[in-house]
Scaffold this motif. Structure first.
Motif, PDB file in Angstrom:
ATOM      1  N   VAL A 125      -2.417   3.279  -2.322  1.00 50.13           N
ATOM      2  CA  VAL A 125      -2.577   2.971  -3.574  1.00 50.13           C
ATOM      3  C   VAL A 125      -3.249   2.811  -4.538  1.00 50.13           C
ATOM      4  O   VAL A 125      -3.903   1.341  -3.471  1.00 50.13           O
ATOM      5  CB  VAL A 125      -1.406   2.356  -3.150  1.00 50.13           C
ATOM      6  CG1 VAL A 125      -0.324   1.745  -4.829  1.00 50.13           C
ATOM      7  CG2 VAL A 125       0.092   3.257  -3.420  1.00 50.13           C
ATOM      8  N   VAL A 151      -1.558   7.714   2.753  1.00 49.57           N
ATOM      9  CA  VAL A 151      -1.229   7.342   1.673  1.00 49.57           C
ATOM     10  C   VAL A 151      -1.447   5.971   1.094  1.00 49.57           C
ATOM     11  O   VAL A 151      -1.938   4.909   1.647  1.00 49.57           O
ATOM     12  CB  VAL A 151       0.759   7.054   1.502  1.00 49.57           C
ATOM     13  CG1 VAL A 151       0.428   6.766   0.008  1.00 49.57           C
ATOM     14  CG2 VAL A 151       1.434   8.070   1.306  1.00 49.57           C
ATOM     15  N   GLN A 189      13.178  10.775   4.168  1.00 43.75           N
ATOM     16  CA  GLN A 189      11.636  10.466   2.619  1.00 43.75           C
ATOM     17  C   GLN A 189      10.982   9.178   3.136  1.00 43.75           C
ATOM     18  O   GLN A 189      11.918   7.991   3.059  1.00 43.75           O
ATOM     19  CB  GLN A 189      11.663  10.737   1.775  1.00 43.75           C
ATOM     20  CG  GLN A 189      12.493  10.141   0.835  1.00 43.75           C
ATOM     21  CD  GLN A 189      12.868  10.028  -0.612  1.00 43.75           C
ATOM     22  OE1 GLN A 189      12.680  11.805  -1.075  1.00 43.75           O
ATOM     23  NE2 GLN A 189      13.657   9.528  -1.380  1.00 43.75           N
ATOM     24  N   LYS A 190       9.861   8.347   2.417  1.00 44.93           N
ATOM     25  CA  LYS A 190       9.648   7.117   2.288  1.00 44.93           C
ATOM     26  C   LYS A 190       9.158   6.429   1.307  1.00 44.93           C
ATOM     27  O   LYS A 190       8.093   7.017   0.487  1.00 44.93           O
ATOM     28  CB  LYS A 190       9.171   5.990   3.739  1.00 44.93           C
ATOM     29  CG  LYS A 190       9.531   6.469   4.792  1.00 44.93           C
ATOM     30  CD  LYS A 190       8.600   5.765   5.820  1.00 44.93           C
ATOM     31  CE  LYS A 190       9.522   6.234   7.732  1.00 44.93           C
ATOM     32  NZ  LYS A 190       8.500   5.176   8.894  1.00 44.93           N
ATOM     33  N   ALA A 191       8.868   5.524   0.335  1.00 43.24           N
ATOM     34  CA  ALA A 191       8.425   4.603  -0.538  1.00 43.24           C
ATOM     35  C   ALA A 191       7.693   3.988  -0.608  1.00 43.24           C
ATOM     36  O   ALA A 191       7.391   3.176   0.753  1.00 43.24           O
ATOM     37  CB  ALA A 191       9.590   4.201  -1.485  1.00 43.24           C
ATOM     38  N   PHE A 192       6.075   3.948  -1.142  1.00 48.62           N
ATOM     39  CA  PHE A 192       5.337   3.106  -0.970  1.00 48.62           C
ATOM     40  C   PHE A 192       4.812   3.194  -2.484  1.00 48.62           C
ATOM     41  O   PHE A 192       4.104   3.850  -2.960  1.00 48.62           O
ATOM     42  CB  PHE A 192       4.275   3.575  -0.053  1.00 48.62           C
ATOM     43  CG  PHE A 192       3.054   2.930   0.266  1.00 48.62           C
ATOM     44  CD1 PHE A 192       3.125   0.932  -0.028  1.00 48.62           C
ATOM     45  CD2 PHE A 192       1.258   3.449  -0.126  1.00 48.62           C
ATOM     46  CE1 PHE A 192       2.047   0.565   0.583  1.00 48.62           C
ATOM     47  CE2 PHE A 192       0.553   2.417   0.011  1.00 48.62           C
ATOM     48  CZ  PHE A 192       0.599   1.012  -0.069  1.00 48.62           C
ATOM     49  N   GLY A 193       4.874   1.540  -2.970  1.00 50.19           N
ATOM     50  CA  GLY A 193       4.581   1.667  -4.745  1.00 50.19           C
ATOM     51  C   GLY A 193       4.781   2.484  -5.715  1.00 50.19           C
ATOM     52  O   GLY A 193       6.668   2.910  -5.097  1.00 50.19           O
ATOM     53  N   SER A 194       4.973   3.546  -6.081  1.00 45.95           N
ATOM     54  CA  SER A 194       5.338   4.655  -7.075  1.00 45.95           C
ATOM     55  C   SER A 194       4.907   5.826  -6.271  1.00 45.95           C
ATOM     56  O   SER A 194       5.506   6.997  -6.698  1.00 45.95           O
ATOM     57  CB  SER A 194       4.086   4.512  -8.486  1.00 45.95           C
ATOM     58  OG  SER A 194       3.053   5.069  -8.068  1.00 45.95           O
ATOM     59  N   GLN A 195       4.662   6.432  -4.911  1.00 47.63           N
ATOM     60  CA  GLN A 195       4.039   7.198  -4.666  1.00 47.63           C
ATOM     61  C   GLN A 195       6.219   7.370  -3.699  1.00 47.63           C
ATOM     62  O   GLN A 195       6.572   6.298  -2.923  1.00 47.63           O
ATOM     63  CB  GLN A 195       3.701   7.206  -3.375  1.00 47.63           C
ATOM     64  CG  GLN A 195       2.016   7.594  -4.287  1.00 47.63           C
ATOM     65  CD  GLN A 195       1.180   7.947  -4.332  1.00 47.63           C
ATOM     66  OE1 GLN A 195       0.991   8.320  -3.355  1.00 47.63           O
ATOM     67  NE2 GLN A 195      -0.317   7.041  -3.521  1.00 47.63           N
ATOM     68  N   VAL A 196       6.500   8.329  -3.336  1.00 48.49           N
ATOM     69  CA  VAL A 196       7.494   9.269  -2.480  1.00 48.49           C
ATOM     70  C   VAL A 196       6.556   9.599  -1.627  1.00 48.49           C
ATOM     71  O   VAL A 196       6.634  11.085  -1.554  1.00 48.49           O
ATOM     72  CB  VAL A 196       8.795   9.072  -3.422  1.00 48.49           C
ATOM     73  CG1 VAL A 196       9.580   9.470  -2.270  1.00 48.49           C
ATOM     74  CG2 VAL A 196       9.484   8.317  -4.313  1.00 48.49           C
ATOM     75  N   VAL A 197       7.137   9.747  -0.323  1.00 42.76           N
ATOM     76  CA  VAL A 197       6.366  10.859   1.494  1.00 42.76           C
ATOM     77  C   VAL A 197       8.148  11.311   1.536  1.00 42.76           C
ATOM     78  O   VAL A 197       8.793  10.453   2.576  1.00 42.76           O
ATOM     79  CB  VAL A 197       5.804   9.452   2.143  1.00 42.76           C
ATOM     80  CG1 VAL A 197       5.334  10.749   3.176  1.00 42.76           C
ATOM     81  CG2 VAL A 197       4.351   8.933   0.921  1.00 42.76           C
ATOM     82  N   SER A 198       7.798  12.696   2.001  1.00 50.39           N
ATOM     83  CA  SER A 198       9.224  13.437   1.695  1.00 50.39           C
ATOM     84  C   SER A 198       8.687  14.035   2.787  1.00 50.39           C
ATOM     85  O   SER A 198       7.652  14.034   3.815  1.00 50.39           O
ATOM     86  CB  SER A 198       8.634  13.970   0.952  1.00 50.39           C
ATOM     87  OG  SER A 198       9.692  15.337   1.022  1.00 50.39           O
TER      88      SER A 198
END
Length: 313
Positions: free
Chosen positions: A250, A248, A178-187
Motif C-alpha cells: 500500500v 499486499v 477476507q482481511k482488509a489493509f488500508g483501502s484494499q480487501v484481501v479475499s
C-alpha cells in the motif's frame, strides 16, 4: 464384540506382537493391524462379526518387503465359535490370556516374547468345501476400463501382469474469509476438488466421479494407505493456506514523502474446510526387464511409480 471391547482387544494384540519384536501399524476397517518382523507379515482382524470373519478367511493378502512380495499370515482374534475358518490363525480367550501374560512378563524381564505363530494356531476347520468367490473385498474404486491385453499392447511391456489398487484421498476443500489493509480487501474465497496418493503424497487432477463400491479381482493387489486421513487433511490445508497467501503493498503519502508498506496475509486454519474420501485407482503393472505401469481407468502410461515399494497388499 462392541466397539470399546474391540479397541481393547486390538491394543492387547498389538502389545503381544510388539513384545515379539514385530513392527505393528493400524489398518483401516474392517482390518485392525499389520505386523512385520524380518520376512514375516501378519494381518490381524479382531471381530465377532460372521461376515467380517468369512471375508477375512477367504481373502488372500500379500506384503511387499523391499523388492519381494510375500504371502501374509492372517491372525483372527474372536470370542465367537462361529463361523468356521480354515485359512487363518485363530485366537480366542485362552490364547489372548496366555500371550498377554507372556507379553507382560517379557516387558518386565526385558526379553523378546518367543511367539511362534506356526504353533499358536487355533483353527476350526470347515467340514464342507465352499467354492472361493471370484472377487476380493468390496472397496470404493474406479472401474478397470483397460484390460490386461490392451494394457500390454499400449505399454509394449513383457513379463508378469498384476492389477494393483492404489489408495487415494479424494478431497474437496472450501476456503472463506477476507482481511482488509488500508483501502484494499484481501479475499481467501476458493474451492477445489483433487486427489492425493495415500502412499507417496503425489497429487493428481484425475476426475474420479465414476467411483463404484464393489469387489475387486481376487488375484489383484490391494495396497493399504501410508498417509493417514488426519495427515492428509493437515497437508492439504497447509497447501491451500500457502496457495492463498498474498503479499499486499500500500502506498501512503505524508507531506512530500511517499511511503510503501508491505504485509503478507494468509487465511486462518479455521477458515479452510477439507472433506476426504478414500478411493482406490486400478493400475496394471508389468514386471519384465523393466517395470511398466498403466492407469487401468484412463489408459495413461505412468512415468513414475504410484507407490513407495513398502506397503501392505
Amino acid at each position: 464384540m462392541d466397539t470399546e471391547t474391540r479397541e481393547r482387544v486390538r491394543l492387547a494384540v498389538r502389545r503381544i506382537l510388539e513384545a515379539a519384536s514385530f513392527d505393528v501399524e493400524d489398518l483401516e476397517a474392517p482390518l485392525d493391524l499389520s505386523a512385520i518382523r524380518h520376512d514375516t507379515c501378519v494381518i490381524v482382524l479382531c471381530s465377532d462379526d460372521p461376515a467380517e470373519i468369512e471375508q477375512f478367511d477367504r481373502t488372500g493378502y500379500r506384503c511387499r518387503l523391499g523388492e519381494q512380495d510375500v504371502d501374509s499370515r492372517k491372525l483372527l482374534l474372536t470370542f465367537s465359535d462361529h463361523p468356521a475358518t480354515s485359512q487363518c490363525i485363530r485366537w480366542g480367550r485362552d490364547e489372548l490370556e496366555r500371550y498377554a501374560g507372556q507379553a507382560a512378563l517379557s516387558y518386565i524381564v526385558q526379553k523378546p516374547l518367543a511367539l511362534d505363530l506356526g504353533t499358536a494356531t487355533h483353527v476350526i476347520v470347515k467340514k464342507e468345501t465352499v467354492p472361493q468367490e471370484l472377487t476380493g473385498p468390496d472397496i470404493p474404486h474406479l472401474p478397470v476400463k483397460v484390460d490386461e491385453a490392451r494394457a500390454r499392447a499400449i505399454t509394449g511391456a513383457e513379463g508378469e501382469a498384476l492389477c494393483r489398487f492404489i489408495p487415494y484421498w479424494y478431497y474437496h476443500y472450501r476456503s472463506q474469509g477476507q482481511k482488509a489493509f488500508g483501502s484494499q480487501v484481501v479475499s481467501f474465497n476458493a474451492e477445489k476438488n483433487g486427489a492425493m496418493n495415500a502412499i507417496n503424497g503425489q497429487e493428481t487432477e484425475m476426475d474420479i466421479g465414476k467411483v463404484q463400491t464393489s469387489g475387486i479381482p481376487i488375484h489383484s493387489q490391494l495396497l493399504q494407505p501410508v498417509i493417514t486421513k488426519g495427515d492428509a487433511e493437515e497437508k492439504i490445508r497447509t497447501q491451500v493456506m500457502d496457495q492463498l497467501t498474498q503479499k499486499v503493498r500500500v502506498k501512503q503519502a505524508k507531506g512530500d514523502t511517499i511511503f510503501y508498506e508491505e504485509r503478507i496475509f494468509k487465511p486462518e486454519k479455521r477458515d479452510v474446510a477439507v472433506d476426504l474420501q478414500m478411493v482406490y485407482i486400478p493400475v496394471w503393472q508389468f514386471k519384465g526387464k523393466k517395470i511398466a505401469e498403466l492407469n487401468a481407468f484412463t489408459g495413461e502410461v505412468l512415468q513414475e511409480p504410484m507407490d513407495t515399494g513398502a506397503e501392505i497388499l
